[in-house]
Design a protein around this motif. Structure first.
Motif, PDB file in Angstrom:
ATOM      1  N   TRP A 154       0.821  -1.212   0.000  1.00  0.00           N
ATOM      2  CA  TRP A 154       0.000   0.000   0.000  1.00  0.00           C
ATOM      3  C   TRP A 154       0.853   1.260   0.000  1.00  0.00           C
ATOM      4  O   TRP A 154       0.404   2.314  -0.464  1.00  0.00           O
ATOM      5  CB  TRP A 154      -0.929   0.019   1.215  1.00  0.00           C
ATOM      6  CG  TRP A 154      -1.900  -1.109   1.224  1.00  0.00           C
ATOM      7  CD1 TRP A 154      -1.806  -2.275   1.936  1.00  0.00           C
ATOM      8  CD2 TRP A 154      -3.111  -1.215   0.468  1.00  0.00           C
ATOM      9  NE1 TRP A 154      -2.872  -3.085   1.674  1.00  0.00           N
ATOM     10  CE2 TRP A 154      -3.703  -2.459   0.775  1.00  0.00           C
ATOM     11  CE3 TRP A 154      -3.756  -0.373  -0.429  1.00  0.00           C
ATOM     12  CZ2 TRP A 154      -4.895  -2.885   0.215  1.00  0.00           C
ATOM     13  CZ3 TRP A 154      -4.953  -0.794  -0.994  1.00  0.00           C
ATOM     14  CH2 TRP A 154      -5.516  -2.033  -0.674  1.00  0.00           C
ATOM     15  N   THR A 155       2.052   1.207   0.537  1.00  0.00           N
ATOM     16  CA  THR A 155       2.878   2.406   0.665  1.00  0.00           C
ATOM     17  C   THR A 155       4.087   2.411  -0.267  1.00  0.00           C
ATOM     18  O   THR A 155       4.726   3.450  -0.424  1.00  0.00           O
ATOM     19  CB  THR A 155       3.382   2.558   2.107  1.00  0.00           C
ATOM     20  OG1 THR A 155       4.085   1.353   2.493  1.00  0.00           O
ATOM     21  CG2 THR A 155       2.219   2.791   3.061  1.00  0.00           C
ATOM     22  N   TYR A 156       4.393   1.298  -0.867  1.00  0.00           N
ATOM     23  CA  TYR A 156       5.575   1.179  -1.722  1.00  0.00           C
ATOM     24  C   TYR A 156       5.279   1.705  -3.118  1.00  0.00           C
ATOM     25  O   TYR A 156       4.324   1.272  -3.768  1.00  0.00           O
ATOM     26  CB  TYR A 156       6.010  -0.279  -1.788  1.00  0.00           C
ATOM     27  CG  TYR A 156       7.194  -0.564  -2.675  1.00  0.00           C
ATOM     28  CD1 TYR A 156       8.453  -0.047  -2.389  1.00  0.00           C
ATOM     29  CD2 TYR A 156       7.067  -1.380  -3.802  1.00  0.00           C
ATOM     30  CE1 TYR A 156       9.543  -0.332  -3.185  1.00  0.00           C
ATOM     31  CE2 TYR A 156       8.152  -1.670  -4.604  1.00  0.00           C
ATOM     32  CZ  TYR A 156       9.385  -1.140  -4.294  1.00  0.00           C
ATOM     33  OH  TYR A 156      10.470  -1.428  -5.090  1.00  0.00           O
ATOM     34  N   ARG A 157       6.080   2.653  -3.576  1.00  0.00           N
ATOM     35  CA  ARG A 157       5.944   3.189  -4.929  1.00  0.00           C
ATOM     36  C   ARG A 157       6.907   2.420  -5.831  1.00  0.00           C
ATOM     37  O   ARG A 157       8.096   2.716  -5.895  1.00  0.00           O
ATOM     38  CB  ARG A 157       6.236   4.688  -4.936  1.00  0.00           C
ATOM     39  CG  ARG A 157       5.253   5.489  -4.092  1.00  0.00           C
ATOM     40  CD  ARG A 157       5.660   6.932  -3.938  1.00  0.00           C
ATOM     41  NE  ARG A 157       6.893   7.080  -3.157  1.00  0.00           N
ATOM     42  CZ  ARG A 157       7.410   8.257  -2.798  1.00  0.00           C
ATOM     43  NH1 ARG A 157       6.808   9.382  -3.157  1.00  0.00           N
ATOM     44  NH2 ARG A 157       8.523   8.312  -2.096  1.00  0.00           N
ATOM     45  N   GLN A 158       6.367   1.433  -6.535  1.00  0.00           N
ATOM     46  CA  GLN A 158       7.187   0.511  -7.314  1.00  0.00           C
ATOM     47  C   GLN A 158       7.986   1.252  -8.381  1.00  0.00           C
ATOM     48  O   GLN A 158       7.472   2.086  -9.103  1.00  0.00           O
ATOM     49  CB  GLN A 158       6.306  -0.548  -7.978  1.00  0.00           C
ATOM     50  CG  GLN A 158       7.089  -1.658  -8.647  1.00  0.00           C
ATOM     51  CD  GLN A 158       6.187  -2.778  -9.103  1.00  0.00           C
ATOM     52  OE1 GLN A 158       4.974  -2.640  -9.124  1.00  0.00           O
ATOM     53  NE2 GLN A 158       6.768  -3.901  -9.479  1.00  0.00           N
ATOM     54  N   GLY A 159       9.266   0.917  -8.467  1.00  0.00           N
ATOM     55  CA  GLY A 159      10.128   1.557  -9.434  1.00  0.00           C
ATOM     56  C   GLY A 159      10.600   2.932  -9.018  1.00  0.00           C
ATOM     57  O   GLY A 159      11.333   3.594  -9.756  1.00  0.00           O
ATOM     58  N   TYR A 160      10.206   3.387  -7.819  1.00  0.00           N
ATOM     59  CA  TYR A 160      10.615   4.702  -7.315  1.00  0.00           C
ATOM     60  C   TYR A 160      11.300   4.559  -5.956  1.00  0.00           C
ATOM     61  O   TYR A 160      12.474   4.863  -5.819  1.00  0.00           O
ATOM     62  CB  TYR A 160       9.401   5.627  -7.224  1.00  0.00           C
ATOM     63  CG  TYR A 160       9.765   7.077  -7.015  1.00  0.00           C
ATOM     64  CD1 TYR A 160      10.384   7.801  -8.017  1.00  0.00           C
ATOM     65  CD2 TYR A 160       9.474   7.730  -5.809  1.00  0.00           C
ATOM     66  CE1 TYR A 160      10.733   9.132  -7.829  1.00  0.00           C
ATOM     67  CE2 TYR A 160       9.810   9.068  -5.614  1.00  0.00           C
ATOM     68  CZ  TYR A 160      10.431   9.761  -6.631  1.00  0.00           C
ATOM     69  OH  TYR A 160      10.770  11.079  -6.448  1.00  0.00           O
ATOM     70  N   ASP A 161      10.560   4.068  -4.974  1.00  0.00           N
ATOM     71  CA  ASP A 161      11.170   3.783  -3.675  1.00  0.00           C
ATOM     72  C   ASP A 161      12.060   2.546  -3.772  1.00  0.00           C
ATOM     73  O   ASP A 161      11.988   1.776  -4.731  1.00  0.00           O
ATOM     74  CB  ASP A 161      10.088   3.559  -2.622  1.00  0.00           C
ATOM     75  CG  ASP A 161       9.290   4.822  -2.320  1.00  0.00           C
ATOM     76  OD1 ASP A 161       9.892   5.906  -2.334  1.00  0.00           O
ATOM     77  OD2 ASP A 161       8.078   4.716  -2.103  1.00  0.00           O
ATOM     78  N   VAL A 162      12.872   2.340  -2.754  1.00  0.00           N
ATOM     79  CA  VAL A 162      13.717   1.146  -2.659  1.00  0.00           C
ATOM     80  C   VAL A 162      13.445   0.484  -1.316  1.00  0.00           C
ATOM     81  O   VAL A 162      13.559   1.124  -0.271  1.00  0.00           O
ATOM     82  CB  VAL A 162      15.217   1.493  -2.776  1.00  0.00           C
ATOM     83  CG1 VAL A 162      16.064   0.221  -2.689  1.00  0.00           C
ATOM     84  CG2 VAL A 162      15.510   2.236  -4.082  1.00  0.00           C
ATOM     85  N   SER A 163      13.057  -0.785  -1.355  1.00  0.00           N
ATOM     86  CA  SER A 163      12.827  -1.518  -0.117  1.00  0.00           C
ATOM     87  C   SER A 163      14.163  -2.054   0.389  1.00  0.00           C
ATOM     88  O   SER A 163      14.850  -2.794  -0.319  1.00  0.00           O
ATOM     89  CB  SER A 163      11.851  -2.677  -0.359  1.00  0.00           C
ATOM     90  OG  SER A 163      11.613  -3.386   0.845  1.00  0.00           O
ATOM     91  N   ILE A 164      14.545  -1.665   1.591  1.00  0.00           N
ATOM     92  CA  ILE A 164      15.835  -2.059   2.159  1.00  0.00           C
ATOM     93  C   ILE A 164      15.613  -2.913   3.404  1.00  0.00           C
ATOM     94  O   ILE A 164      14.533  -2.905   3.988  1.00  0.00           O
ATOM     95  CB  ILE A 164      16.695  -0.831   2.504  1.00  0.00           C
ATOM     96  CG1 ILE A 164      16.016   0.013   3.603  1.00  0.00           C
ATOM     97  CG2 ILE A 164      16.975   0.003   1.266  1.00  0.00           C
ATOM     98  CD1 ILE A 164      16.877   1.172   4.095  1.00  0.00           C
ATOM     99  N   PRO A 165      16.622  -3.661   3.832  1.00  0.00           N
ATOM    100  CA  PRO A 165      16.472  -4.459   5.055  1.00  0.00           C
ATOM    101  C   PRO A 165      16.603  -3.608   6.303  1.00  0.00           C
ATOM    102  O   PRO A 165      17.133  -2.492   6.268  1.00  0.00           O
ATOM    103  CB  PRO A 165      17.637  -5.462   4.954  1.00  0.00           C
ATOM    104  CG  PRO A 165      18.657  -4.776   4.121  1.00  0.00           C
ATOM    105  CD  PRO A 165      17.903  -3.916   3.144  1.00  0.00           C
TER     106      PRO A 165
END
Length: 559
Positions: free
Chosen positions: A221-232
């Motif tokens: 719901w909050t992740y902007r695919q191709g824009y944000d980066v999901s990190i550990p």
């Protein structure tokens, strides 16, 4: 006539006067030169002020020496994060320009101490060790530039890794005061612990305009695919505990759960699985009866028996990673370091670096509602596949999780690949551990398949056991434009052929038929009515190498 000259014992009286004048001149000149050299040395070696230098470094000055910046109460505040942002709408790629090395340039803002009008800091912790390590790693990398005019990406020296330590409004005001902020365009923020009680949002609550967010707890719901980066979420134990790599294979326990403070419903279900499967499952919790009555983060307990953590993780084939108050858990990093295959049960969680990492090769993702079936699902995975996943899990940690430097460099490389896609790292480079790479050729079983423009020809390759030679032949043949299909005949009955991993629709004929169908469909409507959606339905799993329990429609057949 000759003028008379008065001589003394050392010659004419005029000569001593000339020597004195020259001596004074040379002494004065020497003094000026010496003072110049001293001044130059002082300038070179005296610590430079951060205000007068754009270079970012904490090695030469303390955080307490950073200039103080007061935020007026009426100072503008950044807007909320724009969920519609994508690289082509909110990122100014023209700032990056042409670069012969295909590498973005990153500028780090000088360190400043932001306080409100009465002198209270915007953060209760200041600059954390983790954020210091992150910025130091970036400043030492090829990405860094101290020339703000050449920068493509800007990173504030404001630490927002842990939202719990921030004053939300004042932090947003501090961001808006940055000289190059421009509504957050081309700015990157790192955050690992988003949200706060009672709702624990899955993205940083600080208003940040158009800034990119490298976040450790994104949901779909909050992740902007191709824009944000999901990190550990970085685990401090990575730097404190040395876990030597353990060879893949069967281990003492089949499943291990080591998390504390998990939801009661999960705990009850895990205890039921423990009763059903006995010693195959080890269920640990925090220790409450240690010396001084304090539970240690380096220990876990089961019925009074104390286990060293995270060392105990190396004694299990699978390790459970459940959602907590936040989606992102540092436990995932500990599990990967131990070479234990993570069993991730956190619905809607965007796995770290999932834009480039193939998590099917290193983990098992199970819907939370299928927790009662976890043991059966994991038992159906072949031993050989478990060993490969153990090896891949450990390598993921070494390459992408082991330090703040690894996390930071991976984040920047992902953004770099978006800006210079023609020079981006390949799937194999992101996902193949060096130990499994062939001496001089990558596995061609990952080659993209493109529907042929003409019928073409079918190549038949006979092989017995020469993997490297086979891959070389496939790689070369695949370059022929008229190739329609390549058939490999494996003649070694005592050894399985190398596994082929591309996903769905590997049959080129199927791709041609599908393309023709879609084109006819579009011609009937006069336009393309289909829209791109970010959704994957269960039926498409029928071909993937997943346990049958995870396939809601295992008998659906060919699509």
């Amino acid at each position: 006539m000759c003028a008379s000259v008065k001589y003394g014992s050392r010659g004419p009286a005029l000569i001593p006067r000339m020597k004195t004048k020259h001596r004074i001149y040379y002494i004065t000149l020497f003094s000026v030169v010496l003072l110049g050299l001293i001044a130059t040395g002082i300038f070179q070696f005296w610590p430079h002020s951060i205000e007068s230098s754009a270079e970012w470094s904490l090695d030469r000055r303390s955080v307490h020496d950073a200039p103080l910046v007061r935020i007026p109460m009426s100072s503008p505040i950044s807007e909320r994060g724009d969920l519609s942002c994508r690289m082509h709408t909110c990122f100014d790629v023209y700032r990056c320009g042409y670069n012969p090395k295909n590498k973005i340039k990153v500028y780090i803002y000088p360190l400043q101490r932001f306080v409100d009008e009465v002198g209270v800091p915007i953060s209760s912790t200041g600059l954390s060790r983790e954020y210091n390590d992150l910025l130091s790693a970036i400043s030492d990398s090829d990405f860094y530039s101290d020339d703000v005019s050449r920068a493509c990406l800007f990173i504030p020296s404001i630490d927002v890794l842990n939202q719990n330590s921030l004053r939300i409004r004042e932090t947003a005001q501090a961001l808006a005061m940055l000289p190059r902020w421009d509504k957050g365009t081309n700015h990157l923020l790192f955050n690992m612990l988003p949200g706060g009680p009672p709702d624990y949002n899955t993205a940083l609550d600080v208003p940040r305009d158009r800034a990119l967010l490298a976040g450790g707890g994104f949901s779909t719901w909050t992740y902007r695919q191709g824009y944000d980066v999901s990190i550990p979420v970085y685990s401090p134990l990575s730097a404190e505990v040395d876990l030597p790599e353990r060879q893949p294979g069967p281990r003492r326990y089949f499943i291990l759960s080591s998390q504390t403070a998990i939801h009661r419903e999960y705990r009850v279900e895990l205890e039921r699985l423990k009763e059903e499967n006995g010693e195959a499952l080890l269920l640990l919790d925090k220790c409450s009866n240690l010396s001084q009555g304090l539970a240690s983060v380096r220990n876990r307990c089961y019925k009074g028996q104390v286990y060293d953590y995270p060392q105990i993780l190396q004694e299990s084939s699978f390790c459970v990673v459940l959602r907590g108050a936040r989606l992102g858990q540092a436990t995932l990093s500990d599990v990967l370091q131990a070479g234990c295959v993570p069993v991730i049960m956190a619905d809607s969680y965007i796995l770290p670096f999932s834009e480039v990492l193939d998590w099917k090769r290193a983990s098992v993702v199970i819907p939370e509602e299928k927790l009662p079936e976890m043991y059966t699902i994991l038992k159906s995975i072949p031993h050989r596949q478990v060993e490969e996943m153990q090896r891949q899990a450990r390598w993921f940690w070494e390459a992408y999780f082991s330090s703040m430097k690894a996390i930071g460099m991976t984040t920047l490389q992902i953004i770099n690949d978006r800006i210079y896609p023609y020079a981006a790292r390949t799937y194999e480079e992101w996902n193949n551990p060096p130990v499994v790479k062939w001496t001089s050729v990558n596995s061609p079983l990952f080659l993209p398949l493109i529907p042929p423009r003409s019928p073409g020809f079918t190549a038949v390759v006979l092989t017995y056991d020469r993997i490297e030679s086979l891959f070389r032949v496939i790689t070369e043949i695949s370059k022929v434009p008229s190739l329609a299909k390549l058939l490999v005949v494996w003649n070694n009955q005592n050894k399985s052929p190398p596994e082929a991993i591309d996903g769905l629709s590997l049959d080129q004929t199927h791709m041609v038929e599908r393309s023709e169908c879609i084109n006819k469909f579009a011609s009937v409507f006069g336009t393309m009515p289909l829209k791109v959606v970010e959704h994957r339905a269960d039926p498409v799993l029928y071909k993937d190498d997943f346990p049958e329990k995870l396939k809601s429609f295992p008998n659906i057949g060919s699509l």
